[in-house]
Scaffold this active site. Structure first.
Site, short mmCIF file in Angstrom:
data_model
loop_
_atom_site.label_atom_id
_atom_site.label_comp_id
_atom_site.label_asym_id
_atom_site.label_seq_id
_atom_site.Cartn_x
_atom_site.Cartn_y
_atom_site.Cartn_z
N ARG A 141 0.86 -1.41 -0.11
CA ARG A 141 0.67 0.28 -0.10
C ARG A 141 0.88 1.49 0.02
NH1 ARG A 141 -3.46 1.10 3.36
NH2 ARG A 141 -4.94 1.65 1.83
N GLN A 165 -0.36 2.17 -6.63
CA GLN A 165 -1.86 1.97 -6.27
C GLN A 165 -2.64 1.40 -7.36
OE1 GLN A 165 -1.85 6.69 -4.97
NE2 GLN A 165 -4.14 5.46 -4.73
N ASP A 174 -3.43 -2.37 -7.49
CA ASP A 174 -3.86 -2.55 -6.10
C ASP A 174 -5.32 -3.32 -6.31
OD1 ASP A 174 -4.83 -3.15 -3.71
OD2 ASP A 174 -4.27 -1.36 -3.04
N SER A 206 -8.95 -2.54 -4.41
CA SER A 206 -8.95 -1.29 -4.35
C SER A 206 -10.46 -1.24 -5.44
CB SER A 206 -7.70 -0.26 -4.51
OG SER A 206 -7.21 -0.48 -2.79
N TYR A 263 -5.05 -0.13 7.35
CA TYR A 263 -5.51 -0.68 7.61
C TYR A 263 -6.20 -0.15 9.65
CZ TYR A 263 -4.86 -3.20 3.70
OH TYR A 263 -4.83 -4.33 2.45
#
Length: 385
Positions: A124, A129, A132, A135, A231
């Site tokens: 992360r 990104q 990912d 996500s 998280y």
């Protein structure tokens, strides 16, 4: 080098790892792509579209994977599909639920010298990104969860004024304001519901409010509830008691609940007790997106619908696969970006020292040494590091 795309054979899986648009990008970069016939059918990507993108079609998985440097999949292979993957190749896929089955699969893949890159483990960080998968697929799950809940609800979500009188809007409550939760909030708002949300992370409060929802029980938040990866950390007993009390009181006032709370490598936190369900309105609906990792509600059963005291509890599994076109489009973009990161001078390079690749390499030996499980199922937070 060759990238292979076999057809997904897991039950109810309609996604495909690479869509034709991504295949065209790889072929343009000098990569040979072999696709099993029908691989994209569930996502409405035809064999003809793959051929037009420059791919070669193969009649079956074994032929598609023969000679591959990289095999890309959505779900992990079944034991019977492992032998289709050439020795020394790399496998890029989701490992899925942790446990003995995943560990045994990893051990078998390692015995064939197959290098496994678990898409759940994309770190992360900002530069990762666009790779990912969690996500992107959580975005789909959050959207679809509200639609599933609305379909099961005995009332409409928006406020309406008609010749037959006025209808009050439904009240929706989202628990967990990560990627799936924020998308659920936005979708419920678009459909006209009055939306509230809760998350143990203080940073989530502003994100919830920015979407026009009310943040519930802000007084229970603590400053250190978020891990470095974004998280939520496991709560202490005292924190959990405060959370349960606040959530329980609010549940009695709402019509639709979407729960998304999950913790990496652990069973989903139990947030809604059977007693809380009893206190809810008859006709209320709970959609538990954590069903596959144990559920946020005590009454959730993965893949089933449970009705208790007039409340319907839905435990959907693999919701992204029910929106296969866009789920595959985003999944494919994630995989394409990862492959482009790893292809150097026309060759696939697996560098364990790389910040992204090293975090993704899955090893049965490492799992056994640390006592960890092979797979992870997590719901990423909305803010990225």
């Amino acid at each position: 080098m060759q990238v292979s795309v076999p057809r997904e054979r897991a039950s109810h899986e309609r996604r495909v790892a690479l869509v034709p648009e991504s295949v065209a990008r790889l072929v343009k970069g000098g990569v040979s792509v072999v696709v099993e016939r029908g691989a994209g059918a569930g996502a409405f990507a035809s064999d003809e579209a793959y051929v037009a993108a420059g791919a070669t079609l193969a009649p079956d998985a074994a032929t598609a994977c023969a000679g591959a440097d990289v095999v890309t999949r959505v779900q992990r292979p079944s034991p019977g599909e492992v032998d289709d993957i050439p020795e020394g190749a790399a496998l890029v896929c989701l490992l899925g639920q942790p446990g003995a089955e995943a560990d045994a699969l990893l051990a078998r893949l390692e015995s064939r010298r197959v290098h496994v890159l678990a898409l759940e483990r994309v770190p992360r960080i900002t530069r990762a990104q666009s790779m990912d998968v969690l996500s992107s697929q959580s975005t789909v799950a959050g959207y679809k969860a509200v639609l599933v809940g609305a379909a099961a609800l005995g009332r409409m979500l928006p406020m309406l004024t008609t010749a037959a009188g006025s209808l009050a809007p439904a009240r929706a409550f989202v628990i967990g304001a990560g990627v799936a939760g924020l998308q659920a909030i936005a979708t419920a708002r678009r459909l006209g519901a009055v939306v509230s949300a809760f998350d143990v992370r203080a940073a989530a409060a502003e994100q919830v409010k920015s979407l026009g929802a009310t943040f519930v029980a802000g007084e229970t938040l603590v400053s250190d509830a978020e891990t470095k990866g974004g998280y939520a950390r496991p709560q202490t007993d005292e924190e959990r008691a405060r959370t349960m009390a606040a959530v329980g009181a609010h549940l009695a006032t709402v019509d639709l609940v979407v729960t998304t709370a999950q913790i990496p490598g652990r069973p989903a936190p139990r947030i809604i007790s059977e007693e809380m369900v009893t206190s809810m309105k008859p006709g209320a609906v709970i959609v538990d997106l954590a069903a596959e990792s144990g559920g946020n509600c005590a009454l959730t059963r993965a893949g089933e619908t449970v009705v208790a005291n007039g409340v319907t509890i839905l435990g959907p599994v693999n919701l992204p696969s029910t929106v296969p076109v866009h789920a595959s489009q985003m999944f494919s973009k994630n995989v394409l970006t990862l492959l482009q990161h790893m292809i150097k001078d026309g060759r696939f390079t697996l560098d364990p020292a790389d910040e992204i690749v090293g975090a993704m390499v899955a090893s049965a030996r490492a799992a056994a040494a640390t006592g960890a499980t092979a797979g992870l199922t997590t719901e990423p937070a909305g803010a990225r590091g």
